[in-house]
Scaffold this active site. Sequence first.
Site, short mmCIF file in Angstrom:
data_model
loop_
_atom_site.label_atom_id
_atom_site.label_comp_id
_atom_site.label_asym_id
_atom_site.label_seq_id
_atom_site.Cartn_x
_atom_site.Cartn_y
_atom_site.Cartn_z
N HIS A 138 -11.20 -3.17 3.36
CA HIS A 138 -11.16 -2.84 4.79
C HIS A 138 -11.91 -1.56 5.14
O HIS A 138 -11.89 -1.14 6.29
CB HIS A 138 -9.70 -2.72 5.22
CG HIS A 138 -9.02 -1.56 4.53
ND1 HIS A 138 -8.82 -1.52 3.18
CD2 HIS A 138 -8.53 -0.39 5.01
CE1 HIS A 138 -8.23 -0.38 2.85
NE2 HIS A 138 -8.04 0.32 3.96
N ASP A 139 -12.51 -0.91 4.15
CA ASP A 139 -13.22 0.35 4.39
C ASP A 139 -14.73 0.24 4.26
O ASP A 139 -15.43 1.22 4.51
CB ASP A 139 -12.75 1.42 3.38
CG ASP A 139 -11.31 1.84 3.60
OD1 ASP A 139 -10.87 1.88 4.75
OD2 ASP A 139 -10.64 2.14 2.59
N ASP A 145 -3.13 4.66 -2.32
CA ASP A 145 -4.22 5.16 -1.49
C ASP A 145 -4.78 6.46 -2.08
O ASP A 145 -4.03 7.32 -2.53
CB ASP A 145 -3.63 5.43 -0.10
CG ASP A 145 -4.68 5.64 0.97
OD1 ASP A 145 -5.48 4.72 1.21
OD2 ASP A 145 -4.69 6.73 1.58
N ASP A 205 0.87 -1.16 0.00
CA ASP A 205 0.00 0.00 0.00
C ASP A 205 0.91 1.22 0.00
O ASP A 205 1.82 1.31 0.84
CB ASP A 205 -0.84 -0.02 1.28
CG ASP A 205 -2.25 0.44 1.08
OD1 ASP A 205 -2.40 1.58 0.61
OD2 ASP A 205 -3.18 -0.31 1.39
N GLU A 207 -6.64 3.26 -5.78
CA GLU A 207 -7.91 3.32 -5.06
C GLU A 207 -8.70 4.49 -5.62
O GLU A 207 -8.25 5.64 -5.55
CB GLU A 207 -7.68 3.53 -3.55
CG GLU A 207 -9.00 3.52 -2.79
CD GLU A 207 -8.98 4.17 -1.41
OE1 GLU A 207 -9.91 3.92 -0.63
OE2 GLU A 207 -8.04 4.94 -1.12
C1 GLC Z 1 -8.02 5.07 2.08
C2 GLC Z 1 -7.83 3.86 2.97
C3 GLC Z 1 -8.50 4.11 4.28
C4 GLC Z 1 -7.86 5.32 4.92
C5 GLC Z 1 -7.89 6.53 3.98
C6 GLC Z 1 -6.97 7.60 4.44
O1 GLC Z 1 -9.35 5.26 1.76
O2 GLC Z 1 -8.28 2.71 2.34
O3 GLC Z 1 -8.45 3.00 5.13
O4 GLC Z 1 -8.51 5.65 6.11
O5 GLC Z 1 -7.46 6.18 2.69
O6 GLC Z 1 -5.65 7.21 4.26
#
Ligand code: GLC
Length: 521
Positions: free
Chosen positions: A322-323, A197, A96, A260
């Site tokens: 995970h979100d 991210d 990541d 993402e």
């Molecule tokens: C992305 C991650 C998430 C995190 C956010 C801020 O969306 O997947 O878990 O809280 O970025 O870094």
Amino acid sequence: MEWWQTGIVYQVYPRSFQDSDGDGTGDLPGILARLDHLVRLGVDAVWISPIYPSPMTDFGYDVADYCGIDPLFGTLADFDALVTRAHALNLRVILDLVPNHSSDQHPWFADSRARRNGRADWYIWRDGASGGGPPNNWLSNFGGPAWSWKAGRNQYYYHSFLPTQPDLNWRNPDVVAAMHEVMRFWLRRGVDGFRVDVMWMLIKDARFRDNPPNPSWHPGLSSHDRLLPLYTADRPEVHEVVAGMRAVMDEFPHRVLIGELYLPIEHLVTYYGQHGNGAQLPFNFQLLLLQTWSAEAIAAIITQYEAALPPGAWPNWVLGNHDRPRIASRVGPAQARVAAVLLLTLRGTPTIYMGEELGMTDTPIPPAAVRDPAELREPGKGLGRDPERTPFPWMVGPGRGFTTGTPWLPFGADTPLETQHQDPGSMLELYRRLIALRRANPALAVGMIAAVQAVGQVLSYERSSDGVRFRIVLNLSGRAMDASGSGTVVAGTHAGREGTSLHGNWVLQPNEGLVLLQAPQ
Ligand code: GLC
């Protein structure tokens, strides 16, 4: 074809996969010890959520050193051992990368705050508005204003997320160069790719214009959704940043850049870049965002997405991460099996979120046990992400084979791997059979997709290559449905179907999904 086109990605949330030292939190030696699960499942790559040194205010998405490993997870030597072992098992390792923001504990931020070492402009600093208060109306994704005041520097800094996660200034070429060096550091260590991210947030409006109000906001939504993120996300200049990252990846052979991106299809596909110089896999979250789990809605998504892909672009599909609430909780356990057939027979790289292969559900977290800042800052709105982050149940027993200590989040009620392993009707065995079928058949892994249709609650499509043709037939409802077509059932959600032949008209059981191998024509 590249491995990331033919293969399957598996996401590990490291805090919750396997603890090796009894502190209740998963770690790198734990992941290494469990690589055999990934091999037996049949996946090709493991994407590990952040493992860098971090104060953990956002559980690793607040990075204090981009080139190290947090002691909670192990050491760089542990990381190297993991990569070596994974590669020996023919598994790729994807890290990541969190380039949008660092931790406020990163030395770069200390320098920036103090305007020293040439880093004054590495973060997004602004004076307050002329009448006082923050420079504009931008909001944090975790509630409250996106601007925080820093005494000493006497300016506001911008943070898309928590105040402890200041956004880096990607308009500064020194920041770009530094992050490219971070990428090279890991690529040289053998990392096979990055999941970037919040890729669509990397550049903000140069003129700092106010975001407009969101006319469809209601109090059930997060306070961030009060405004449309017109000037804080998906800005045209972001594509230059992504192309720069891609150029770094291309210095090394066979690496993959994943983004993402929570964006509608037309915007999402722009992240493949001009002539393919962007991300190779801009994450396609359409199935994860779907409001209505219906044959018609899914058929529409597949058709729109396939039509929107630029020439040469490779598709991908995701059910969870995970979100977001887990698929088995969103659609129920029976439909989660149908979703598994869907994910593993669509055209494009599937990403499995750890635990989907067990049919894991969201675990309710009592208020006193909540850890996620998203929930703590805006409680009671269902924004919390702890429920989908609970530890992986390997076996029965108090620590579930996950830990000898107290787990950092409570265990759910899910059936452990060990139990499912002995049951041919389990979700785990369904995943294994589907993955094995996909691996053995280029028609499923990389073949064309055609004849996508929804008739009532029956979704069907064909996958083919070199004269081998599969027809996938999925019942998206809890009622029996009429279906038709001929072929041999080679995989399915229901016991007793595999190996049977179907002809003419037949009945699809409630929540049933089938993969039919059609006779050559
Ligand atoms: C992305 C991650 C998430 C995190 C956010 C801020 O969306 O997947 O878990 O809280 O970025 O870094």
